[in-house]
Write a protein that holds these residues in place. Sequence first.
Motif, PDB file in Angstrom:
ATOM      1  N   ALA A  19      28.478 -13.144 -41.603  1.00  0.00           N
ATOM      2  CA  ALA A  19      27.564 -14.003 -40.840  1.00  0.00           C
ATOM      3  C   ALA A  19      26.291 -13.248 -40.470  1.00  0.00           C
ATOM      4  CB  ALA A  19      28.256 -14.537 -39.585  1.00  0.00           C
ATOM      5  N   GLU A  20      26.435 -11.993 -40.087  1.00  0.00           N
ATOM      6  CA  GLU A  20      25.268 -11.180 -39.732  1.00  0.00           C
ATOM      7  C   GLU A  20      24.392 -10.939 -40.955  1.00  0.00           C
ATOM      8  OE1 GLU A  20      22.749  -8.829 -37.180  1.00  0.00           O
ATOM      9  OE2 GLU A  20      24.012 -10.576 -36.990  1.00  0.00           O
ATOM     10  N   ALA A  21      25.003 -10.677 -42.093  1.00  0.00           N
ATOM     11  CA  ALA A  21      24.242 -10.482 -43.332  1.00  0.00           C
ATOM     12  C   ALA A  21      23.487 -11.750 -43.696  1.00  0.00           C
ATOM     13  CB  ALA A  21      25.172 -10.064 -44.463  1.00  0.00           C
ATOM     14  N   ALA A  22      24.113 -12.892 -43.520  1.00  0.00           N
ATOM     15  CA  ALA A  22      23.452 -14.168 -43.812  1.00  0.00           C
ATOM     16  C   ALA A  22      22.297 -14.412 -42.846  1.00  0.00           C
ATOM     17  CB  ALA A  22      24.464 -15.308 -43.741  1.00  0.00           C
ATOM     18  N   ARG A  23      22.451 -14.003 -41.594  1.00  0.00           N
ATOM     19  CA  ARG A  23      21.382 -14.172 -40.595  1.00  0.00           C
ATOM     20  C   ARG A  23      20.192 -13.267 -40.916  1.00  0.00           C
ATOM     21  NH1 ARG A  23      19.186 -11.915 -36.198  1.00  0.00           N
ATOM     22  NH2 ARG A  23      20.478 -10.056 -36.268  1.00  0.00           N
ATOM     23  N   LEU A  24      20.479 -12.054 -41.367  1.00  0.00           N
ATOM     24  CA  LEU A  24      19.412 -11.081 -41.624  1.00  0.00           C
ATOM     25  C   LEU A  24      18.697 -11.291 -42.955  1.00  0.00           C
ATOM     26  CD1 LEU A  24      21.050  -7.780 -40.344  1.00  0.00           C
ATOM     27  CD2 LEU A  24      19.290  -9.149 -39.216  1.00  0.00           C
ATOM     28  N   ALA A  25      19.342 -11.910 -43.916  1.00  0.00           N
ATOM     29  CA  ALA A  25      18.764 -12.050 -45.260  1.00  0.00           C
ATOM     30  C   ALA A  25      17.353 -12.633 -45.263  1.00  0.00           C
ATOM     31  CB  ALA A  25      19.695 -12.856 -46.153  1.00  0.00           C
ATOM     32  N   PRO A  26      17.084 -13.750 -44.559  1.00  0.00           N
ATOM     33  CA  PRO A  26      15.705 -14.271 -44.585  1.00  0.00           C
ATOM     34  C   PRO A  26      14.710 -13.344 -43.883  1.00  0.00           C
ATOM     35  CG  PRO A  26      17.175 -15.767 -43.372  1.00  0.00           C
ATOM     36  CD  PRO A  26      17.999 -14.629 -43.879  1.00  0.00           C
ATOM     37  N   LEU A  27      15.152 -12.644 -42.845  1.00  0.00           N
ATOM     38  CA  LEU A  27      14.260 -11.709 -42.145  1.00  0.00           C
ATOM     39  C   LEU A  27      13.908 -10.535 -43.052  1.00  0.00           C
ATOM     40  CD1 LEU A  27      16.070 -11.596 -38.683  1.00  0.00           C
ATOM     41  CD2 LEU A  27      14.064 -12.956 -39.313  1.00  0.00           C
ATOM     42  N   ILE A  28      14.885 -10.055 -43.782  1.00  0.00           N
ATOM     43  CA  ILE A  28      14.657  -8.942 -44.709  1.00  0.00           C
ATOM     44  C   ILE A  28      13.700  -9.373 -45.812  1.00  0.00           C
ATOM     45  CG2 ILE A  28      15.778  -7.497 -46.453  1.00  0.00           C
ATOM     46  CD1 ILE A  28      18.210  -7.390 -44.497  1.00  0.00           C
ATOM     47  N   ALA A  29      13.851 -10.587 -46.310  1.00  0.00           N
ATOM     48  CA  ALA A  29      12.951 -11.091 -47.358  1.00  0.00           C
ATOM     49  C   ALA A  29      11.506 -11.110 -46.869  1.00  0.00           C
ATOM     50  CB  ALA A  29      13.387 -12.481 -47.805  1.00  0.00           C
ATOM     51  N   VAL A  30      11.303 -11.513 -45.623  1.00  0.00           N
ATOM     52  CA  VAL A  30       9.948 -11.529 -45.044  1.00  0.00           C
ATOM     53  C   VAL A  30       9.396 -10.116 -44.952  1.00  0.00           C
ATOM     54  CG1 VAL A  30       8.668 -11.961 -42.894  1.00  0.00           C
ATOM     55  CG2 VAL A  30      10.232 -13.696 -43.789  1.00  0.00           C
ATOM     56  N   GLU A  31      10.226  -9.178 -44.532  1.00  0.00           N
ATOM     57  CA  GLU A  31       9.759  -7.804 -44.376  1.00  0.00           C
ATOM     58  C   GLU A  31       9.457  -7.155 -45.720  1.00  0.00           C
ATOM     59  OE1 GLU A  31       8.867  -6.584 -41.275  1.00  0.00           O
ATOM     60  OE2 GLU A  31       9.288  -8.710 -40.993  1.00  0.00           O
ATOM     61  N   VAL A  32      10.237  -7.456 -46.744  1.00  0.00           N
ATOM     62  CA  VAL A  32       9.963  -6.928 -48.084  1.00  0.00           C
ATOM     63  C   VAL A  32       8.596  -7.420 -48.558  1.00  0.00           C
ATOM     64  CG1 VAL A  32      10.680  -7.073 -50.503  1.00  0.00           C
ATOM     65  CG2 VAL A  32      12.372  -6.586 -48.726  1.00  0.00           C
ATOM     66  N   GLN A  33       8.323  -8.691 -48.334  1.00  0.00           N
ATOM     67  CA  GLN A  33       7.026  -9.253 -48.726  1.00  0.00           C
ATOM     68  C   GLN A  33       5.898  -8.610 -47.918  1.00  0.00           C
ATOM     69  OE1 GLN A  33       6.630 -13.477 -48.110  1.00  0.00           O
ATOM     70  NE2 GLN A  33       4.895 -13.617 -49.498  1.00  0.00           N
ATOM     71  N   TRP A  34       6.124  -8.413 -46.624  1.00  0.00           N
ATOM     72  CA  TRP A  34       5.107  -7.792 -45.771  1.00  0.00           C
ATOM     73  C   TRP A  34       4.776  -6.392 -46.275  1.00  0.00           C
ATOM     74  CZ3 TRP A  34       5.178  -3.391 -42.685  1.00  0.00           C
ATOM     75  CH2 TRP A  34       4.054  -3.226 -41.870  1.00  0.00           C
ATOM     76  N   VAL A  35       5.809  -5.608 -46.609  1.00  0.00           N
ATOM     77  CA  VAL A  35       5.588  -4.245 -47.103  1.00  0.00           C
ATOM     78  C   VAL A  35       4.733  -4.273 -48.366  1.00  0.00           C
ATOM     79  CG1 VAL A  35       6.720  -2.239 -48.163  1.00  0.00           C
ATOM     80  CG2 VAL A  35       7.612  -3.186 -46.025  1.00  0.00           C
ATOM     81  N   GLU A  36       5.036  -5.171 -49.284  1.00  0.00           N
ATOM     82  CA  GLU A  36       4.259  -5.274 -50.523  1.00  0.00           C
ATOM     83  C   GLU A  36       2.790  -5.584 -50.219  1.00  0.00           C
ATOM     84  OE1 GLU A  36       6.111  -8.084 -53.156  1.00  0.00           O
ATOM     85  OE2 GLU A  36       8.004  -7.006 -53.133  1.00  0.00           O
ATOM     86  N   GLN A  37       2.554  -6.526 -49.310  1.00  0.00           N
ATOM     87  CA  GLN A  37       1.180  -6.899 -48.955  1.00  0.00           C
ATOM     88  C   GLN A  37       0.460  -5.748 -48.260  1.00  0.00           C
ATOM     89  OE1 GLN A  37       1.974 -10.393 -46.615  1.00  0.00           O
ATOM     90  NE2 GLN A  37       1.852 -11.750 -48.379  1.00  0.00           N
ATOM     91  N   GLU A  38       1.159  -5.056 -47.365  1.00  0.00           N
ATOM     92  CA  GLU A  38       0.531  -3.943 -46.649  1.00  0.00           C
ATOM     93  C   GLU A  38       0.194  -2.796 -47.588  1.00  0.00           C
ATOM     94  OE1 GLU A  38      -0.575  -3.499 -43.007  1.00  0.00           O
ATOM     95  OE2 GLU A  38      -0.596  -5.480 -43.920  1.00  0.00           O
ATOM     96  N   ARG A  39       1.065  -2.522 -48.546  1.00  0.00           N
ATOM     97  CA  ARG A  39       0.781  -1.437 -49.488  1.00  0.00           C
ATOM     98  C   ARG A  39      -0.481  -1.737 -50.284  1.00  0.00           C
ATOM     99  NH1 ARG A  39       6.039   1.193 -52.119  1.00  0.00           N
ATOM    100  NH2 ARG A  39       4.406   2.608 -52.782  1.00  0.00           N
ATOM    101  N   LYS A  40      -0.669  -2.983 -50.678  1.00  0.00           N
ATOM    102  CA  LYS A  40      -1.895  -3.375 -51.384  1.00  0.00           C
ATOM    103  C   LYS A  40      -3.104  -3.218 -50.469  1.00  0.00           C
ATOM    104  CE  LYS A  40       0.394  -6.602 -54.490  1.00  0.00           C
ATOM    105  NZ  LYS A  40       0.656  -8.009 -54.796  1.00  0.00           N
ATOM    106  N   PHE A  41      -2.960  -3.634 -49.206  1.00  0.00           N
ATOM    107  CA  PHE A  41      -4.064  -3.531 -48.256  1.00  0.00           C
ATOM    108  C   PHE A  41      -4.441  -2.066 -48.023  1.00  0.00           C
ATOM    109  CE2 PHE A  41      -5.929  -3.362 -43.995  1.00  0.00           C
ATOM    110  CZ  PHE A  41      -6.936  -4.291 -44.135  1.00  0.00           C
ATOM    111  N   VAL A  42      -3.443  -1.209 -47.857  1.00  0.00           N
ATOM    112  CA  VAL A  42      -3.707   0.216 -47.658  1.00  0.00           C
ATOM    113  C   VAL A  42      -4.446   0.789 -48.865  1.00  0.00           C
ATOM    114  CG1 VAL A  42      -2.635   2.495 -47.436  1.00  0.00           C
ATOM    115  CG2 VAL A  42      -1.802   0.600 -46.053  1.00  0.00           C
TER     116      VAL A  42
END
Length: 90
Positions: A19-42
């Motif tokens: 249940a915890e893994a299912a709760r975190l999965a969408p949050l992790i997906a958002v953070e993975v996308q954020w990291v990709e965008q930030e790396r491009k910005f940097v």
Amino acid sequence: MSNIDWSKLRKAADIKEEAEAARLAPLIAVEVQWVEQERKFVAEQLEAIEDGEPVTGTERQWRDYRTQVRAWKLDAEGYPDSSMRPTRPS
């Protein structure tokens, strides 16, 4: 009389973990996308610095930030709480 397949028995701890893994999965997906965008910005900020364009922060600050962004992953303290993300140089 019915036979019980004990191999399919699930422990409460396993159910809670799933249940915890299912709760975190969408949050992790958002953070993975954020990291990709930030790396491009940097990369864009560092390129601007190389070209002599004015940017907020120094080259060292942007390089340190890039390291922090790369480290923002599953084992990082606070991950995947977006309020705990590294902050851009200002």
